[in-house]
Enzyme design. Structure first.
Site, PDB file in Angstrom:
ATOM      1  N   ASP A 134      49.652  53.855  63.771  1.00 26.78           N
ATOM      2  CA  ASP A 134      50.199  55.122  64.267  1.00 26.78           C
ATOM      3  C   ASP A 134      51.083  55.790  63.215  1.00 26.78           C
ATOM      4  O   ASP A 134      51.008  57.007  63.004  1.00 26.78           O
ATOM      5  CB  ASP A 134      51.023  54.881  65.536  1.00 26.78           C
ATOM      6  CG  ASP A 134      50.178  54.426  66.717  1.00 26.78           C
ATOM      7  OD1 ASP A 134      48.940  54.563  66.656  1.00 26.78           O
ATOM      8  OD2 ASP A 134      50.763  53.926  67.699  1.00 26.78           O
ATOM      9  N   GLU A 146      49.070  57.293  60.365  1.00 27.50           N
ATOM     10  CA  GLU A 146      48.492  58.568  60.787  1.00 27.50           C
ATOM     11  C   GLU A 146      49.565  59.654  60.853  1.00 27.50           C
ATOM     12  O   GLU A 146      49.337  60.788  60.403  1.00 27.50           O
ATOM     13  CB  GLU A 146      47.815  58.405  62.149  1.00 27.50           C
ATOM     14  CG  GLU A 146      46.561  57.543  62.093  1.00 27.50           C
ATOM     15  CD  GLU A 146      45.967  57.251  63.454  1.00 27.50           C
ATOM     16  OE1 GLU A 146      44.799  56.840  63.505  1.00 27.50           O
ATOM     17  OE2 GLU A 146      46.679  57.434  64.473  1.00 27.50           O
ATOM     18  N   ASP A 175      45.629  61.770  62.871  1.00 31.04           N
ATOM     19  CA  ASP A 175      44.359  61.149  63.234  1.00 31.04           C
ATOM     20  C   ASP A 175      43.201  62.075  62.891  1.00 31.04           C
ATOM     21  O   ASP A 175      42.200  61.656  62.292  1.00 31.04           O
ATOM     22  CB  ASP A 175      44.372  60.817  64.730  1.00 31.04           C
ATOM     23  CG  ASP A 175      43.065  60.219  65.208  1.00 31.04           C
ATOM     24  OD1 ASP A 175      42.692  59.141  64.715  1.00 31.04           O
ATOM     25  OD2 ASP A 175      42.409  60.827  66.072  1.00 31.04           O
ATOM     26  N   GLU A 232      51.216  61.955  64.812  1.00 25.81           N
ATOM     27  CA  GLU A 232      50.138  60.962  64.852  1.00 25.81           C
ATOM     28  C   GLU A 232      48.842  61.615  65.332  1.00 25.81           C
ATOM     29  O   GLU A 232      47.760  61.369  64.774  1.00 25.81           O
ATOM     30  CB  GLU A 232      50.529  59.819  65.781  1.00 25.81           C
ATOM     31  CG  GLU A 232      49.429  58.786  65.998  1.00 25.81           C
ATOM     32  CD  GLU A 232      49.645  57.993  67.272  1.00 25.81           C
ATOM     33  OE1 GLU A 232      48.666  57.374  67.725  1.00 25.81           O
ATOM     34  OE2 GLU A 232      50.763  58.006  67.815  1.00 25.81           O
TER      35      GLU A 232
END
Length: 226
Positions: free
Chosen positions: A120, A123, A51, A47
């Site tokens: 989450d 990502e 991101d 994650e």
């Protein structure tokens, strides 16, 4: 375990087949599940990577496709795209919720539908895809999911039609402005709203979330009064 049907759909719909399927498994493993199953890795590091990968990918797309926007406008548009609500909807559209490995407590608490968790996972998936196949694969996936909606104006932050409409209508005094949801389909997702001014219907709007539908309805009302 990620289902065979899901992996087949990834291949058929998005042209994605992971070389390292453990990365795919990790991307869908919540920490609560990993705690209950020693040896399993959760998606938190993926994650973290995803991101950054998504921010770079989206920034690159906006820079190349919206040359007339200034830095502030590009930043606002990017913020709209990468917000929790946006990515959680893409996760739903891609069939991610059903594949998430959750601990018993989180499952009971309804975490599978939690928008922050879905963001989450979206990502983490892109972080895993980046590690497995590089940025071109991520960009290809986004071209099939996120970018078409950017091109359609769903995340346009250069104009706020709701504020423009409110300022125009209230120039001579208070006016009651309401946005009412007519229909919604969370499986797609898709929302349709109607705009009422002093109780009278003025326009309608449709979008992948309520905010986008309201903006479209406000834009339609402004276009009527040009």
């Amino acid at each position: 375990m990620v289902s065979v049907a899901f992996k087949q759909n990834l291949k058929k719909k998005y042209g994605i087949k992971f070389n390292n399927e453990k990365l795919l498994e990790d991307a869908f493993t919540h920490s609560s599940y990993a705690n209950e199953h020693p040896g399993r890795k959760d998606y938190e590091k993926l994650e973290f990577l995803g991101d950054a990968v998504l921010e770079l990918a989206v920034s690159d797309y906006l820079y190349r496709h919206f040359p007339r926007l200034n830095e502030g406008e590009l930043t606002r548009m990017r913020s709209n795209i990468v917000r929790t609500e946006g990515f959680s909807e893409f996760a739903i559209e891609c069939g991610f919720p059903e594949e998430i490995n959750l601990g018993k407590g989180e499952e009971k608490a309804g975490a599978r539908k939690r928008k922050t968790l879905l963001e989450d996972v979206f990502e983490a998936f892109n972080g895993a895809l980046f590690l497995d196949q590089g940025m071109p694969a991520v960009q290809h996936f986004l071209h099939l999911t996120v970018y078409p909606l950017i091109a359609e104006g769903d995340f346009n932050a250069s104009r706020d039609y709701k504020t423009e409409l409110q300022e125009r209508l209230q120039v001579n005094g208070p006016v009651k402005i309401e946005y009412q949801v007519i229909s919604e389909d969370e499986s797609k997702p898709s929302f349709k709203v109607q705009l009422l001014v002093n109780g009278e219907k003025v326009s309608e709007g449709q979008g992948r979330n309520k905010k986008a539908a309201e903006q479209q309805a406000a834009q339609a009302a402004l276009d009527k009064n040009k």
